[in-house]
Design an enzyme around this catalytic site. Structure first.
Site, PDB file in Angstrom:
ATOM      1  N   GLU A   1       0.882  -1.021   0.086  1.00  0.00           N
ATOM      2  CA  GLU A   1      -0.160  -0.182   0.115  1.00  0.00           C
ATOM      3  C   GLU A   1       0.740   1.413   0.090  1.00  0.00           C
ATOM      4  O   GLU A   1       0.612   2.111  -0.847  1.00  0.00           O
ATOM      5  CB  GLU A   1      -0.858  -0.096   1.375  1.00  0.00           C
ATOM      6  CG  GLU A   1      -1.743   1.197   1.386  1.00  0.00           C
ATOM      7  CD  GLU A   1      -2.789   1.353   0.228  1.00  0.00           C
ATOM      8  OE1 GLU A   1      -2.547   2.562  -0.506  1.00  0.00           O
ATOM      9  OE2 GLU A   1      -3.661   0.382  -0.214  1.00  0.00           O
TER      10      GLU A   1
ATOM     11  N   ASP B   1       0.903   4.159  -2.664  1.00  0.00           N
ATOM     12  CA  ASP B   1       0.396   5.571  -2.525  1.00  0.00           C
ATOM     13  C   ASP B   1       1.777   6.861  -2.848  1.00  0.00           C
ATOM     14  O   ASP B   1       1.517   7.669  -3.493  1.00  0.00           O
ATOM     15  CB  ASP B   1       0.208   5.836  -1.017  1.00  0.00           C
ATOM     16  CG  ASP B   1      -1.130   4.893  -0.658  1.00  0.00           C
ATOM     17  OD1 ASP B   1      -1.734   4.586  -1.359  1.00  0.00           O
ATOM     18  OD2 ASP B   1      -1.193   4.796   0.684  1.00  0.00           O
TER      19      ASP B   1
ATOM     20  N   SER C   1      -7.714   2.480  -3.198  1.00  0.00           N
ATOM     21  CA  SER C   1      -6.677   3.129  -2.757  1.00  0.00           C
ATOM     22  C   SER C   1      -5.747   3.981  -3.820  1.00  0.00           C
ATOM     23  O   SER C   1      -4.846   4.743  -3.486  1.00  0.00           O
ATOM     24  CB  SER C   1      -5.652   2.012  -1.968  1.00  0.00           C
ATOM     25  OG  SER C   1      -5.920   1.703  -0.940  1.00  0.00           O
TER      26      SER C   1
END
Length: 686
Positions: free
Chosen positions: A141, A145, A335
């Site tokens: 993740e 990001d 996300s």
């Protein structure tokens, strides 16, 4: 996808497995200074597959994505300033640590010819340099990001704030530290937890006490907080913190392009995106037009590509000990949208800085402004204003359990995905491309179309909801020679001008028209009266505009109104004249009953009557039945009526008093009587 469970579900990521969510075993209380919430959140991304043996990088590249959404079309100051987020700082809040993120970002940048961020720093949730435990699931993740926030705004500074754990107390502590960092103007949060009380074992009923954590601290420059809407489809409802009215919530779509360069083709809703009504948050005022009458917060606000079939390229070498090495992976989920919308806001803030404006506050600036241009699909501004700013995602067929993305705002894709040049300008960034006028870029500022329309025939006096018809029009070129497309939309409005409640009932596009000054075309526009229209009197208004010329439409009004109603049968009963009837107990009396079809279709069937003598207006066991008429056949066209004479004798032994005659009727009609409230008639006696 996330699932609240005591076990740690896994998905296959090439040659290794990683956690789908974080464990829920360890739970602690937030301090009373924040809120008594106990919960664990999860990230909203998935690894779909890894690079093949030939080293082909899977997923969309930064250049393809920039072209698809229009990042590559924005600049400032007459093209002299590149729109790249320069001068802005994006704070990314995630849990745990990815020990390889610095080196992985360098490889990502080299692969796509990106320069390193001006500043990239990593801190723990209180600002220290002792970082949390490593975690490969959250590590993926973090890679997504950081790499994609940088890809879309390559000159923005990035601060990665790593929470000690995925428990709410730690995540909110990290957010609180991030929002107090100097120069931060955007906070990206690609994580959350379901509001459903039946999931996770602990409720989020106190989440509203945390809303203040997603606001700009006193004395700080404006901050926009962004969160992914979630990846659990309809099954676990809306997700916090995206449900906070202070947070910009990002839903998911499936992005399609026509070529290797990334030319935009279209989008559909991604079946996995979360969204819907919040169980605990009240409706913010900025959603009043897009989601009227709901009374609660609806998510998402906007959307972005998230589909496993159309993922993003990410470089991530951090794996669990003993697992095979991994480099390029394709990552998806809502996300992916949060950091890229954070980049968009950073670019808008860069543009605001160029013209001397402060950065945007999310709750009072970004969110209300993004909603300010919304107009529903039944309004003329839907095409002339709203769709200039957003790709309105509309599903041709239901591609998702129980729901689909409809025209206009919906709880799958929100307002839609960004047309970046226009959104940057809307947010006050003064982009050199896109729409002009900043927050005031509305249709009223556009010149009128040079092609106007006139209605040549009156609409019918009456039409059924769900039916179709047509109207004849003429379009006339009132300016210099015109060559191009002309779009005509016909509306039914409850007043003689277009308003927010007008309903689109027909549209037609005239392709490749060539009209000299005064040139005209006569045409027929097919009309369809939607099944959700309310009964009433409407005015027909046609809007005419030239496509792609940045003009506002010209309206033409039909001189006569039209009554639109549903197909329904409705027999109404009443006593003729309505005057009291002289009744003498023990003697025969006559009463005339009128049965009228006040519906809109012919109705046929059997009709029954029971006549009561009552001391009040209620039918109960104390009332005397004075007459009955059964199985009388009736066939009535709309507006027609018949008179039925009823002869009856009031019993001689009735208790003295002032009586009412109540005629209670029943029927077995085809179509079925759609209104039973007028099937009882009452008249007094004397």
């Amino acid at each position: 996808m996330f699932i609240f469970s005591k076990r740690r579900p896994v998905i296959v990521r090439g040659f290794r497995t990683n956690d789908l969510i974080e464990c829920l075993e360890r739970r602690i209380m937030l301090s009373a200074a924040v809120a008594p919430v106990v919960h664990t959140v999860h990230y909203d991304s998935h690894i779909i597959h890894t690079a093949d043996g030939a080293g082909v990088i899977p997923g969309f590249t930064p250049s393809q994505t920039r072209k698809a959404y229009g990042f590559d079309q924005v600049s400032f100051s007459g093209g002299s300033v590149t729109a790249d987020g320069a001068g802005q700082t994006i704070a990314i809040v995630d849990a745990f640590n990815n020990p390889n993120i610095v080196s992985d970002l360098a490889v990502f940048d080299a692969a796509f010819s990106l320069s390193a961020p001006p500043n990239f720093s990593i801190i723990n949730q209180t600002g220290g340099t002792t970082l949390p435990a490593n975690d490969s699931g959250w590590g993926g993740e973090i890679a997504l990001d950081v790499e994609w926030a940088h890809a879309m705004a390559p000159q923005a500074n990035i601060i990665l704030v790593e929470a000690t754990s995925a428990e709410v107390v730690d995540m909110v502590t990290a957010v609180n530290f991030a929002r107090n960092l100097p120069n931060v103007s955007v906070v990206s949060m690609s994580w959350g937890g379901s509001e459903f009380e039946s999931f996770g074992g602990v409720e989020f009923t106190n989440q509203t006490q945390l809303d203040a954590m997603f606001t700009t601290p006193a004395g700080h420059q404006g901050i926009t907080f962004i969160a992914s809407a979630g990846d659990t489809s309809v099954y676990e409802g809306s997700q916090w913190p995206s449900t906070s009215p202070n947070v910009l919530s990002i839903g998911g779509t499936s992005l399609y392009t026509t070529d290797a360069a990334g030319t935009y083709s279209g989008e559909a809703s991604w079946f996995g995106t979360s969204g819907g009504v919040s169980l605990f948050e009240s409706a913010p005022s900025y959603q009043a037009v897009a989601a009227p009458g709901q009374g609660v917060r609806i998510t998402p606000d906007v959307s972005y590509n998230a589909d496993p079939a159309t993922g993003f390229a990410v470089y991530d070498t951090f794996v669990d000990p003993g697992s095979p090495p991994q480099t390029w992976i394709e990552v998806v989920g809502t996300s992916a949208g949060a950091p890229q919308w954070a980049s968009l806001i950073a670019i808008a803030n860069q543009g605001r800085s160029v013209v001397g404006k402060p950065s945007l506050d999310g709750a009072s600036g970004t969110l209300p402004t993004l909603y300010s241009v919304y107009s529903g699909p039944t309004t003329s501004a839907y095409t002339t204003v709203y769709k200039n700013y957003y790709n309105d995602v509309i599903d041709d067929a239901s591609n998702r359990f129980l729901s689909r993305a409809d025209a206009g705002y919906d709880d799958l894709t929100g307002l839609g995905t960004p047309k970046v040049p226009a959104i940057v300008t809307l947010l006050g960034g003064a982009a050199d491309t896109g729409l002009g006028g900043g927050n005031n870029a509305v249709a009223a500022n556009l010149p009128a179309s040079q092609v106007s329309g006139a209605l040549l025939t009156n609409p019918p006096a009456f039409a059924f909801v769900g039916s179709s018809g047509s109207i004849k029009m003429r379009v006339v070129n009132n300016g210099r020679a015109f060559s191009g497309d002309i779009i005509i939309t016909v509306f039914a409005s409850t007043q003689t001008s277009l308003d927010a409640g007008a309903t689109a009932i027909g549209t037609i596009t005239l392709k490749k028209q060539n009209l000299k000054l005064g040139g005209n075309r006569t045409l027929k526009v097919s009309l369809n009266f939607p099944s959700n229209m309310a009964d009433g009197t409407y005015f027909i208004i046609a809007t005419t505009n030239t496509v792609g010329t940045n003009t506002s439409p010209i309206d033409s009004l039909a001189p006569k109104s039209i009554k639109i109603a549903r197909r329904r049968a409705d027999l109404a009963a009443s006593f003729a004249g309505g005057k009291p009837i002289a009744v003498i107990p023990g003697r025969m009396t006559t009463a005339d009953l009128i049965v009228q079809n006040v519906g809109t279709v012919k109705t046929t069937g059997l009709w029954d009557l029971t006549l009561y003598a009552s001391l009040d207006l209620l039918i109960d066991g104390s009332d005397a039945v004075v007459a009955q008429l059964t199985s009388k056949r009736i066939s009535l066209a709309p507006g027609r009526s018949i008179k039925i004479r009823v002869r009856f004798m009031a019993p001689a032994g009735l208790t003295p008093g002032s009586y009412k005659l109540i005629a209670a009727t029943t029927n077995t009609l085809q179509p079925v009587d759609g209104n039973l409230s007028n099937n009882i008639a009452t008249v007094g006696t004397r």
